[in-house]
Write an enzyme that holds these catalytic residues in place. Structure first.
Site, PDB file in Angstrom:
ATOM      1  N   GLU A   1       0.824  -1.214   0.000  1.00  0.00           N
ATOM      2  CA  GLU A   1       0.000   0.000   0.000  1.00  0.00           C
ATOM      3  C   GLU A   1       0.850   1.252   0.000  1.00  0.00           C
ATOM      4  O   GLU A   1       1.875   1.303   0.674  1.00  0.00           O
ATOM      5  CB  GLU A   1      -0.816   0.067   1.294  1.00  0.00           C
TER       6      GLU A   1
ATOM      7  N   CYS B   1      -3.375  -0.336   8.741  1.00  0.00           N
ATOM      8  CA  CYS B   1      -2.288  -0.672   7.848  1.00  0.00           C
ATOM      9  C   CYS B   1      -2.375  -2.127   7.380  1.00  0.00           C
ATOM     10  O   CYS B   1      -2.587  -3.032   8.156  1.00  0.00           O
ATOM     11  CB  CYS B   1      -1.029  -0.378   8.657  1.00  0.00           C
TER      12      CYS B   1
HETATM   13  S1  SF4 Z   1       2.503  -1.509  12.875  1.00  0.00           S
HETATM   14 FE1  SF4 Z   1       4.046  -3.023  13.559  1.00  0.00          FE
HETATM   15  S2  SF4 Z   1       3.569  -4.927  12.409  1.00  0.00           S
HETATM   16 FE2  SF4 Z   1       2.491  -3.201  11.400  1.00  0.00          FE
HETATM   17  S3  SF4 Z   1       3.867  -2.579   9.757  1.00  0.00           S
HETATM   18 FE3  SF4 Z   1       4.293  -1.246  11.534  1.00  0.00          FE
HETATM   19  S4  SF4 Z   1       5.951  -2.314  12.653  1.00  0.00           S
HETATM   20 FE4  SF4 Z   1       5.094  -3.785  11.218  1.00  0.00          FE
END
Ligand code: SF4
Length: 344
Positions: free
Chosen positions: A89, A323
């Site tokens: 993304e 995310c």
């Molecule tokens: S929130 Fe944590 S698991 Fe998700 S992409 Fe960022 S570092 Fe990686």
């Protein structure tokens, strides 16, 4: 593909430094080869002109937009397909910002994030990171690039640093408008200090309690919040850029009075800003978002106690939650299609 490999190909095709500079600049700005006053035929050597179609085709093949999900706040989530069929993304943010991914999947495994669910699938090459910027710039201007998409930049440091160097030079992005976002890693702090393009730093803090942080971010380096903040403070004082401390607000987990006391203890007098982002509900993730009133109350209390705090909704959240969610959805759609084909 990595940027040094691209530069080597250009040099082998007869490019000198000014030719290389122009090709990298046009690529990172999503501009066609014949942009500007000087015609490529009069500027490039013939050997380079002969090699360029194949090099340009390889660059164009690095990434393409698979789907676009516009948000009501002016953001656009782009699901980007890579040459091997993997997807990542990028998010076009309001005010000319772009959030890029640095890995397919992520090894940190944060409990509240979809990207961490599958672990790390592969690293992105530095050219694939620039390709995300080029795709975005073909849609609208980009003057700020934040490494807050899928992946932990510190786990793909060589490629991320190559991309940052290119963006901060020929890519024409101001150094403080490049934001390296990390869960915290001693090695990457040292490395950032040494670069000619030193980005701003965002630290995913999320809690002031070491034990809770170990549970929420299970495979982050084992640094206590105090150590992390001390390392960030050194970086902020050397570069002159304030640290962005990121805090995903999770109801009943890190939205209590103890955390307020912990934040005041940890961040008072530090050169930084605390960004509080209420969690976006995601199917299959057992956390919820505190009420907006609670989030506001926390931010107000912290402000009153001298902590510069901003309460934000994450961009494009009306499109789909957190995310990695777009990628997870695309993967869900692909599975039944593949099975239908198998049956034929
Ligand atoms: S929130 Fe944590 S698991 Fe998700 S992409 Fe960022 S570092 Fe990686």
């Amino acid at each position: 593909m990595r940027i040094p490999e691209l530069k080597r190909r250009l040099r082998e095709a007869g490019a000198g430094p000014s030719h290389e500079h122009r090709i990298l600049r046009l690529w990172s700005h999503a501009l066609p080869r014949d942009s500007g006053k000087r015609r490529p035929e009069s500027f490039f050597p013939s050997s380079l002109l002969a090699a360029l179609p194949s090099i340009e085709a390889d660059l164009a093949g690095l990434a393409r937009i698979h789907a676009v999900h516009p948000g009501a706040d002016g953001s656009e989530r782009l699901l980007v397909a890579l040459a091997d069929g993997q997807t990542v993304e990028s998010v076009l943010l309001p005010r000319d910002g772009l959030c890029v991914s640095s890995q397919v999947g992520c090894a940190v495994g944060c409990q509240f994030c979809m990207t961490g669910r599958d672990g790390l699938l592969r690293q992105l090459g530095s050219a694939e990171i620039i390709a995300q910027v080029a795709l975005a710039r073909a849609r609208r201007p980009v003057r700020k690039v934040v490494f807050m998409g899928m992946g932990e930049p510190a786990h793909n440091l060589d490629n991320v640093m190559e991309a940052i160097d290119l963006l901060g030079t020929v890519g024409n992005i101001g150094h403080k408008n490049l934001v390296f976002s990390t869960v915290g890693d001693e090695r990457s702090f040292e490395r950032l200090h040494q670069q000619r393009v030193r980005p701003a730093l965002a630290l995913s803090l999320h809690t002031t309690k070491a034990e809770l942080r170990r549970r929420l971010l299970p495979r982050a380096p084992n640094m206590a919040p105090e150590e992390l903040v001390a390392a960030c403070e050194r970086y902020a004082r050397t570069t002159g850029y304030p640290i962005q401390y990121q805090w995903t607000l999770l109801e009943g987990v890190n939205d209590g009075e103890e955390e307020i006391e912990g934040i005041v203890r940890l961040l008072s007098g530090k050169y930084g800003v605390l960004n509080m982002i209420p969690f976006n509900a995601v199917d299959g993730v057992a956390f919820s978002r505190p009420s907006w009133e609670r989030c506001e109350q926390m931010a107000r209390t912290l402000h009153q106690r001298g902590i510069l705090t901003k309460l934000r909704y994450s961009a494009g959240q009306d499109v789909d939650g957190g995310c990695g969610q777009l990628r997870a959805r695309a993967a869900e759609i692909r599975v039944p299609l593949r099975r239908a084909e198998d049956r034929r």
